[in-house]
Design an enzyme around this catalytic site. Sequence first.
Site: not given
Ligand SMILES: Cc1ncc(COP(=O)(O)O)c(C=O)c1O
Length: 403
Positions: A202
């Site tokens: 990210k």
């Molecule tokens: C659209 C979306 N929502 C939620 C998440 C979840 O985030 P995390 O990986 O920090 O738990 C991601 C992770 O890639 C994502 O792409």
Amino acid sequence: MSMTHMIRELLAIDGGTPVRKNLLPYGRQSIEEDDIQAVVEVLRSDWLTTGPKVAELEEAFADWVGAKYAVSFSSGTAALHGAAFAAGLKPGDEAITTPLTFAATANCILYQGSTPVFADVSPDTLNLNPAEAAAKITSRTRAVLPVDYAGHPADLAEIQHLADRHGLVVIEDAAHALGAEYRGLRAGGIAAMTVFSFHPVKHLATGEGGMVTTNRADLAETLRQFRNHGISSDARQRQAQGQWHYEMVLLGFNYRLTDIACSLGLSQLKKLERNLFRRRQIAALYAQAFRELEAIELPAVRADVNPAWHLYAIRLKLERLSADRAQVFRALRAENIGVNVHYIPVHLHPYYQKRFGVRAGEFPVAESAYARLISLPMFHGMADEDVEDVIRAVFKVASNYAV
Ligand SMILES: Cc1ncc(COP(=O)(O)O)c(C=O)c1O
């Protein structure tokens, strides 16, 4: 430039020389000396978790996105869970979301015992289509979760309008969209709650990490309690009742983000503008180079947004190619271009299929996009030569399979 790109060379997958020697990933963090020093500083301090860096990051982050409050979480997924809880989702409730997302967006609805209801996406942005979402509203609908796919903000005004009419809470999944602008406002200060992820691919990396931003004090307080076992921070401050005293007021989790991670986050936040600028530059280079490539459809950008470009997701025009997406994908990987696919629609995963029995074909726009999507490498640490390698490889593969 384009003419040299159009020369047919033997593909690496067919025994030719790959465009580059080593694999270029589709996304990657950038960690510099000051980031390392920021972490070392915390390691030498009195606090490894829940110390001064947590509040520092939350305040700086809220300021940066233009929200009143920011509450950190141990991941974007935990942050989504917190937001689903704070929205009041409970068993029997429904929440509407897009099928073209990472499973975590829909999973957080299930964590609360509620039912995810999918609605199809718009053909240009691949974001939740407000008209499709409207058609899915029932008396049980309590929340709507648009996703800013690839970093392009969803139709936030239309979705808010829908939410206002039906008394729904909007949880914007902006895991892709830190720094994205919608009608001049940054994602984070618009919806009732906005969720971010600090996963290494990210815009801002803390290893694992996430954040919920909101302008509502009551939601911020619930989120703070939820990420800390449901313990009321007010009670902790009630000195009169003794230093040991605290009250657990709701069933929460340990979803805290450490001081180590927050210090890295603060250091990364300082470079966010620069990194966003670079991502936008790379998107512009791709758009310029691929304009004349008839076999691919470039990501759409609406007039009222400035995307954050977490992903650069192209769609293959399969009717102009003799290969399908899987073959093009393999050919690009053989050229050492680390392409990826975002996303297998959530309703097609075995868990969702078994539990909800949603049939393939129910979301034609998302499903037809899925058959054609390929995410090209996109991260702020890409050198100009990396961008050029991607462009060369895409031209090489596309011209080999052109019909
Ligand atoms: C659209 C979306 N929502 C939620 C998440 C979840 O985030 P995390 O990986 O920090 O738990 C991601 C992770 O890639 C994502 O792409």
